[in-house]
Design an enzyme around this catalytic site. Structure first.
Site, short mmCIF file in Angstrom:
data_model
loop_
_atom_site.label_atom_id
_atom_site.label_comp_id
_atom_site.label_asym_id
_atom_site.label_seq_id
_atom_site.Cartn_x
_atom_site.Cartn_y
_atom_site.Cartn_z
CG PHE A 1 -1.98 0.97 1.26
CD1 PHE A 1 -3.03 0.90 0.36
CD2 PHE A 1 -1.97 2.01 2.18
CE1 PHE A 1 -4.06 1.83 0.37
CE2 PHE A 1 -3.00 2.95 2.21
CZ PHE A 1 -4.04 2.85 1.30
CG ASP B 1 -1.00 -2.68 6.68
OD1 ASP B 1 -2.13 -3.11 6.99
OD2 ASP B 1 -0.81 -1.55 6.20
CE1 TYR C 1 -10.27 2.58 6.38
CE2 TYR C 1 -9.32 3.44 8.40
CZ TYR C 1 -9.22 3.19 7.05
OH TYR C 1 -8.07 3.51 6.38
CE LYS C 2 -8.84 -0.25 4.36
NZ LYS C 2 -7.39 -0.21 4.20
NE ARG D 1 -10.51 -2.39 -3.24
CZ ARG D 1 -10.01 -1.84 -2.14
NH1 ARG D 1 -8.83 -2.22 -1.69
NH2 ARG D 1 -10.67 -0.91 -1.49
C1 LIG Z 1 -6.66 0.99 4.23
C2 LIG Z 1 -5.19 0.79 4.40
C3 LIG Z 1 -4.43 1.68 5.16
C4 LIG Z 1 -5.05 2.90 5.76
O1 LIG Z 1 -4.12 3.79 6.27
P1 LIG Z 1 -4.57 5.01 7.20
O2 LIG Z 1 -3.30 5.64 7.55
O3 LIG Z 1 -5.28 4.42 8.39
O4 LIG Z 1 -5.45 5.89 6.40
C5 LIG Z 1 -3.09 1.38 5.35
N1 LIG Z 1 -2.52 0.26 4.82
C6 LIG Z 1 -3.25 -0.60 4.06
C7 LIG Z 1 -2.61 -1.81 3.51
C8 LIG Z 1 -4.59 -0.35 3.82
O5 LIG Z 1 -5.29 -1.19 3.07
#
Ligand SMILES: *Cc1c(COP(=O)(O)O)cnc(C)c1O
Length: 397
Positions: free
Chosen positions: A128, A197, A222-223, A370
């Site tokens: 990410f 992560d 929040y997911k 997705r």
């Molecule tokens: C959704 C997501 C995030 C979100 O990061 P925030 O800093 O909480 O906005 C981070 N890493 C991954 C892999 C994600 O899918």
């Protein structure tokens, strides 16, 4: 499983679904099929009343006294302990605070500071992007560098200079899984720490941090944990490491005696030292209430249903054989997270046309459609109908 699929067969699956009752713990709007729970999880029934009570009673009436009577200060650790079983962590190993990128920067910084003779943070190019930005900046501040390799090049890059390997368990684009046991072992064999992560894992894909000797982890709530927009992240530090690592962003909440207001920082013992600031009380209340939806639900059962839902989605796409539409997610169960990603040259148009017909997925440019398969609140019939719509719109493009 396997086709041909009929609505009758699908309804049989729903009738024998052990999680069918769990759907009633969520409030989903009528008329839409929501396959975007991997971006923002759905609203659980208990959330609105809980937030209302915290706002009206604890804040409105209790005012500052609620820091004590509402146990607001303890919420990061208390809610962390509720997430712990979902990721195979123990009591006292998880905190809910910050956001994923901030938590990740803190833990990468801590891992580097603890190993001054190692100068590399290792990650993969498909990670990410925010993780890469945060890790690169944390590395630079510690006089180290972020090395980014192809996922197949990880093993070769695991030299004695790597302080921490920083990867996302489930790829946000394709849903491809890194094998946590193998990669964690390889990192340890090279003397490095392992940071996962778990954003697309927590609440959907079972993870066993303790069993696999995972050192550090972060993830958002929040997911698949349904904590709501802006819900804080969680942060895991293996117990045996907690007192060996320092928080690179210390704040009063991580002080050994926050209310002594001492001018010099002294870290708290244990996981509390990784706190920095005042907790987001309303967001924590929402997340705490959302976690009630997991009460009595085995994460293994969630995983089983999610795999069955994604198998169905993939089968239907295969069966339809639409020119240009192909499955981008890995097919083997042990390599796929809780989403199905489809590739299409006009992915944006597919996602938009499906949304026009009340099937909500999302686009990851340039060519990925997705679809998140949140097993607690999606039925087999939902997925059957959603896939039929996606196939139909792709056929007409
Ligand atoms: C959704 C997501 C995030 C979100 O990061 P925030 O800093 O909480 O906005 C981070 N890493 C991954 C892999 C994600 O899918």
């Amino acid at each position: 499983m396997g086709g041909p699929w009929t609505l009758e067969r699908i309804r049989e699956l729903d009738e024998t679904d052990p999680l069918a009752e769990v759907r009633r713990r969520f409030e989903l709007p009528h008329g839409i099929l929501y396959l975007d729970g991997n971006s923002l999880g759905a609203l659980a029934c208990g959330v609105a009343p809980r937030v209302r009570a915290v706002v009206e009673d604890e804040w409105g009436v209790g005012l500052a006294g609620s820091w004590v009577t509402g146990a607001w200060m303890e919420a990061p650790a208390r809610v962390g302990n509720r997430i712990a079983p979902l990721i195979g962590a123990r009591e006292g190993e998880v905190l809910v605070a910050d956001t994923t990128s901030i938590a990740l920067a803190k833990l990468v910084g801590a891992a580097l500071d603890a190993q001054p003779d190692r100068h590399v943070v290792l990650s993969t190019s498909d990670n990410f992007p925010s993780d890469l930005y945060a890790a690169a900046a944390a590395a630079a501040r510690a006089g180290a560098t972020l090395e980014v390799v192809d996922r197949h090049g990880l093993q070769a890059a695991l030299t004695g200079d790597v302080a921490v390997v920083c990867l996302t368990h489930v790829d946000f684009r394709t849903g491809a899984l890194h094998p946590i046991p193998d990669v964690t072992r390889a990192a340890h064999d090279a003397g490095a720490l392992m940071l996962w992560d778990l954003c697309h894992s927590a609440g959907a894909v079972p993870v066993d941090c303790e069993e696999n000797g995972v050192d550090l982890a972060v993830g958002c709530s929040y997911k698949y944990l349904n904590g709501g927009p802006g819900a804080p992240s969680f942060l895991y530090v293996r117990r045996s490491l907690q007192d060996r690592l320092d928080n690179p962003l210390p704040g009063w909440l991580g002080h050994d005696a926050p209310f002594n207001f001492e001018p010099v920082y002294r870290p708290a013992a244990g996981i509390a030292r990784f706190l920095t600031s005042t907790p987001p009380v309303l967001q924590l209340a929402a997340l705490d209430a959302a976690l009630d939806a997991f009460e009595g639900v085995a994460i293994g059962a969630v995983r089983q249903k999610s795999l069955a839902l994604s198998d169905l989605f993939i089968d239907l796409v295969d069966e339809a054989d639409v020119p240009g539409l192909e499955v981008a997610s890995p097919r083997p169960h042990d390599r796929r997270g809780s989403q199905v990603s489809l590739r299409h040259p006009m992915a944006g148009e597919v996602v938009a046309a499906a949304a026009d017909r009340a099937v909500i997925g999302d686009l990851r440019p340039p060519d990925i459609c997705r679809f998140g398969l949140a097993a607690p609140y999606l039925s087999f019939e939902d997925v059957y109908r959603a896939a039929a719509t996606v196939i139909e719109v792709a056929r007409t493009l």
